[in-house]
Design an enzyme around this catalytic site. Structure first.
Site, short mmCIF file in Angstrom:
data_model
loop_
_atom_site.label_atom_id
_atom_site.label_comp_id
_atom_site.label_asym_id
_atom_site.label_seq_id
_atom_site.Cartn_x
_atom_site.Cartn_y
_atom_site.Cartn_z
N ARG A 432 0.83 -1.21 0.00
CA ARG A 432 0.00 0.00 0.00
C ARG A 432 0.86 1.26 0.00
O ARG A 432 0.49 2.27 -0.59
CB ARG A 432 -0.93 0.01 1.23
CG ARG A 432 -2.08 -0.98 1.15
CD ARG A 432 -3.00 -0.83 2.35
NE ARG A 432 -4.06 -1.83 2.34
CZ ARG A 432 -5.23 -1.66 1.72
NH1 ARG A 432 -5.48 -0.54 1.08
NH2 ARG A 432 -6.14 -2.62 1.76
N GLU A 461 -1.08 -8.32 4.38
CA GLU A 461 -2.50 -8.38 4.74
C GLU A 461 -3.06 -9.74 4.36
O GLU A 461 -2.82 -10.25 3.26
CB GLU A 461 -3.30 -7.29 4.02
CG GLU A 461 -2.86 -5.88 4.38
CD GLU A 461 -3.70 -4.83 3.70
OE1 GLU A 461 -4.82 -5.16 3.24
OE2 GLU A 461 -3.25 -3.68 3.61
N GLU A 472 -10.47 -2.87 -4.96
CA GLU A 472 -9.84 -1.87 -4.11
C GLU A 472 -8.51 -1.42 -4.70
O GLU A 472 -8.15 -0.24 -4.64
CB GLU A 472 -9.63 -2.42 -2.70
CG GLU A 472 -9.18 -1.34 -1.71
CD GLU A 472 -8.95 -1.88 -0.32
OE1 GLU A 472 -8.77 -1.05 0.59
OE2 GLU A 472 -8.94 -3.11 -0.13
N ASP A 529 -13.64 4.73 -11.67
CA ASP A 529 -14.10 6.10 -11.44
C ASP A 529 -13.08 7.06 -12.06
O ASP A 529 -12.28 7.67 -11.37
CB ASP A 529 -14.27 6.36 -9.95
CG ASP A 529 -14.92 7.71 -9.68
OD1 ASP A 529 -15.46 8.31 -10.64
OD2 ASP A 529 -14.89 8.17 -8.54
N HIS A 751 -19.24 -7.42 1.72
CA HIS A 751 -18.38 -8.33 0.96
C HIS A 751 -18.44 -7.85 -0.49
O HIS A 751 -19.34 -8.22 -1.24
CB HIS A 751 -18.88 -9.77 1.08
CG HIS A 751 -18.92 -10.29 2.49
ND1 HIS A 751 -17.78 -10.61 3.20
CD2 HIS A 751 -19.97 -10.51 3.33
CE1 HIS A 751 -18.12 -11.03 4.41
NE2 HIS A 751 -19.44 -10.97 4.52
N CYS A 753 -16.72 -8.53 -3.06
CA CYS A 753 -16.58 -9.51 -4.14
C CYS A 753 -17.92 -10.15 -4.48
O CYS A 753 -18.09 -10.69 -5.57
CB CYS A 753 -15.57 -10.58 -3.75
SG CYS A 753 -15.87 -11.33 -2.15
#
Length: 785
Positions: A432, A461, A472, A529, A751, A753
């Site tokens: 990240r 993670e 994400e 976006d 969730h 997904c």
């Protein structure tokens, strides 16, 4: 499908034979093909009717015998006329299918504006027309008298005479029967009179309507000798607007009319295109809808017995598609459109019936045969809806993914190495804290794997990527790259969009990364976006297939003040003012063919043409100045940036399916639609552990439907990973609300997904609203699944 059968047309010129061949009737060795019978007409009713009833069984024996006894000379003449004059323009919006060897593909472009009408077609002498004594006022008075007298004879005589032949049509509706009207912009037809006659026709008794159809049959059976005159074109122009062709009982006549129009020479199409653009929005839309309905009902007839066997009318759909292409050509694209703004949106040309045919068969036919002797709807992509095109692109992508993965597996086995399931995916491992650099390194290193299924892992993670982590990753990466401080893109507040920074740099790899991201999003059916102007997607399809010659410019397209207005509206307005300025431009503005740009605090100048700094802008050359200025801003000054972006996108999405898309459709595939319809989402939501009548669910929708747009978008992003609506609308989200048997002090869980919201059974609307707002406003980085 039968419409795709091979129908040779050896007499057609090479440049147009491929596009015209599908409309020609089949030729049989040794004898003339059997002529398809023109239609049985429904029997007359006792009184007035609103039109011909669809599917009526009634027939008139005189018409049947009339058709069946057509002499051999007329039959042979028509069969000589239609197949041997199959000339159809290579219309811009009907994109050529790429042959396998892309380097030998030549896309022909035809400008319907260039040149005078005299250069487009020979002006043939026209016969003296019969004089029609009726004026529009006389006709309307006759129709009005019928209401009191009930006597239709005068009106019947008018229709009988007017529709008896092409000369009679011209005699009735030409503004001046003695004038030739050989101009493109004026058909010479009294459009209001035509509309009045057709509006009244559907309210006449059926014997009058049958009289009109019999006259049209006579006209279409005329023995043609030589090229069509402008009076013939005017007759086609008038007949195509006949509302009787809404009825399936007239479809055989309609099909013959369409075939004759489709097989006109290019110069004649040139005139018709310009005449059709003068129709009102209402009439033009009716024309398009009638053609689309004709195609739909031929594909899926409610009563198959109404039509001839499909093997004998395989030219019906190709003919209708070509006439539709003529109408669509009026709005070819924003730069070359004959009418601006368009009379109807491009989406009105979509035929949703095609969503239910074997689209991949159509696509593979198009891939294999191009625009040659096999018809495919992909030759006319404007009739294929964005939803259907998405299916084609997705399935084409899936096939490419499977092919690449299979090849990787075969290579591994051939080297006697143990297969690893991870080799079937494009696996991205990123931190990240180093999101852009890690992503760039991974994509560069795994360039050969871009067409595999994408899976993302954030280092340090836990979590298995079932789609949510991928979403994400896209969101965070796009947000960081497009941040103004990053310097790659400039955000224009007036137009609410990003544009490429013109700053020069040594490495444009990050622009390539953005292109790859957009390609991966389309390839993996993820909406982004991104706020690019429509011009960006037009450039992205210039050309739609990457040229084999690396020296060929890419991302260069014709740009106008409209394109600039979508990015820099104030500058576009200023240039428009310059073009319309009535004073002395040279003395009052004192400008030259030179532009100035600030780069890292330094003002740099660029000449728009050689020696531009010494060439003043005058009233005579200001149009050239404006065009060069816009071209510099949108093409030349950002060429390297956009070329890297272009190659990045096409490195993932390289497919002939892109040739089916309009720029607006590419934008929808990449970004989805920003228009939210939460009521549609409510209707399509599924429930697990809840019923839609439960109190908590009623509270939820009361709260959500009352949210402002920004909170509704946050909810959508929280639950799906994107705040945009996919191509298929809210129903395609498969949104689900599940009951979370936890304390009501807990926040909702999503969730992404699975597009699933887990909602505790809150006891009050106030509590639900508070918890929901907290949850959707603070969701990023919480290990979304």
């Amino acid at each position: 499908m039968s419409e795709a059968e091979r129908v040779p047309s050896p007499a057609a010129p090479p440049a147009v034979a491929a596009a015209a061949a599908a409309a020609a009737p089949e030729e049989k060795k040794g004898k003339e093909p059997e002529r398809e019978k023109l239609p049985p007409i429904v029997s007359a009713g006792a009184g007035a009717t609103a039109g011909l009833d669809r599917g009526s069984k009634g027939q008139i024996s005189t018409f049947s015998s009339f058709v069946s006894t057509v002499n051999q000379k007329k039959e042979a003449a028509e069969n000589r006329s239609s197949p041997t004059h199959l000339v159809f323009p290579n219309i811009k919006n009907v994109r050529d299918l790429p042959p396998i060897c892309l380097d030998v593909r030549q896309k022909q472009r035809i400008s319907v504006d260039a040149g005078s009408s005299e250069t487009k077609a020979p002006v043939l002498p026209e016969p003296v027309l019969p004089v029609q004594p009726k004026t529009m006022k006389d006709f309307l008075e006759d129709v009005e008298k019928v209401k009191s007298s009930g006597d239709w004879k005068t009106v019947h005589d008018f229709y009988l005479t007017t529709f008896d032949s092409f000369p009679e049509l011209n005699g009735a509706f030409k503004k001046d029967a003695s004038a030739s009207f050989n101009t493109i912009e004026d058909s010479g037809i009294n459009a209001k009179f035509v509309n009045a006659v057709y509006d009244a026709l559907l309210n006449t008794p059926q014997d009058i309507q049958k009289t009109v159809l019999k006259g049209i049959i006579n006209s279409l059976l005329r023995e043609w000798k030589g090229p069509r005159t402008k009076d013939d074109l005017r007759a086609y122009f008038i007949l195509l607007q006949n509302p009787q062709f809404n009825n399936t009982s007239t479809y055989v006549i309609y099909a013959h009319l369409l075939r004759q129009i489709a097989t006109l020479v290019e110069a004649d199409h040139h005139f018709l295109v310009h005449w059709f653009k003068k129709l009102s929005q209402k009439r033009f839309k009716q024309l398009v809808e009638r053609l689309l309905q004709f195609i739909s009902l031929r594909l899926f007839p409610a009563k198959p017995e109404e039509f001839p066997p499909i093997s004998k009318c395989s030219w019906w759909i190709p003919s209708a598609s070509k006439v539709l292409a003529l109408l669509k050509f009026i709005f070819a694209d924003s730069a070359n459109s004959l009418v601006h703004p368009p009379l109807i949106p491009y989406t009105d040309f979509y035929n949703s019936t095609l969503d239910h045919i074997d689209l991949m068969e159509e696509y593979h036919t198009w891939q294999s045969f191009g625009n040659s002797h096999r018809f495919s709807f992909c030759q006319y992509p404007f009739v294929i809806s964005i939803a259907a095109k998405k299916i084609i692109i997705q399935r084409d992508s899936e096939q490419q993914m499977i092919s690449i993965a299979r090849q990787s597996l075969v290579d591994k086995v051939s080297r006697r190495q143990r297969p690893d399931m991870n080799m079937l995916f494009l696996n991205m491992k990123v931190r990240r804290t180093h999101l852009v650099s890690d992503s760039l390194d991974e994509l560069t290193r795994k360039r050969a794997d871009l067409k595999k299924k994408l899976k993302v892992t954030f280092v340090g993670e836990a979590g298995l990527d079932m789609g949510g982590l991928t979403k994400e990753w896209f969101l965070l990466l796009i947000r960081q790259i497009f941040h103004p401080d990053y310097g790659m893109f400039t955000y224009h507040k007036d137009s609410y969009c990003h544009w490429f920074s013109s700053f020069k740099c040594d490495n444009y790899s990050e622009f390539r990364l953005v292109g790859i991201l957009m390609g991966l999003a389309v390839y993996n059916s993820i909406t982004l976006d991104i706020r690019f102007p429509p011009c960006c997607y037009k450039k992205l399809l210039s050309p739609p297939i990457v040229p084999s010659d690396q020296n060929t410019p890419v991302g260069i397209c014709n740009v106008t003040t409209d394109d600039l207005c979508q990015i820099m509206p104030e500058l576009a307005h200023g240039l428009s003012e310059l073009l319309s300025y009535e004073g002395n431009v040279e003395e009052d503005f004192f400008s030259t063919f030179q532009v100035f740009q600030e780069e890292f605090g330094i003002i740099k100048s660029y000449n728009l043409k050689p020696g531009g700094d010494k060439i003043p802008v005058t009233n005579q050359n200001r149009k050239e100045y404006v065009q060069l200025y816009i071209d510099f801003l949108l093409n030349k000054s950002i060429y390297k940036q956009f070329a890297a972006f272009y190659y990045g996108f096409h490195s993932v999405c390289a497919s002939n399916a892109l040739m089916l898309l309009r720029p607006e459709e590419v934008e929808i595939l990449v970004c989805g639609s920003p228009e939210l319809d939460m009521h549609a989402l409510q209707r399509s939501t599924q429930y697990d552990g809840y019923a839609k009548t439960d109190l908590t669910i009623r509270y939820f929708w009361d709260v959500v439907l009352g949210f402002p747009l920004d909170l509704q978008k946050k909810l959508l992003h929280f639950t799906t990973g994107s705040d945009r609506v996919p191509v298929g609308g809210m129903a395609d989200l498969n949104f689900k609300i599940s009951k979370n048997e936890t304390s009501t002090n807990w926040l909702p869980v999503a969730h992404t997904c699975f597009n699933q919201l887990c909602l505790p059974p809150y006891k009050s609307k106030k509590d639900l609203k508070q918890k929901l707002i907290i949850g959707i406003s603070n969701s990023e980085g919480f290990g979304l699944e």
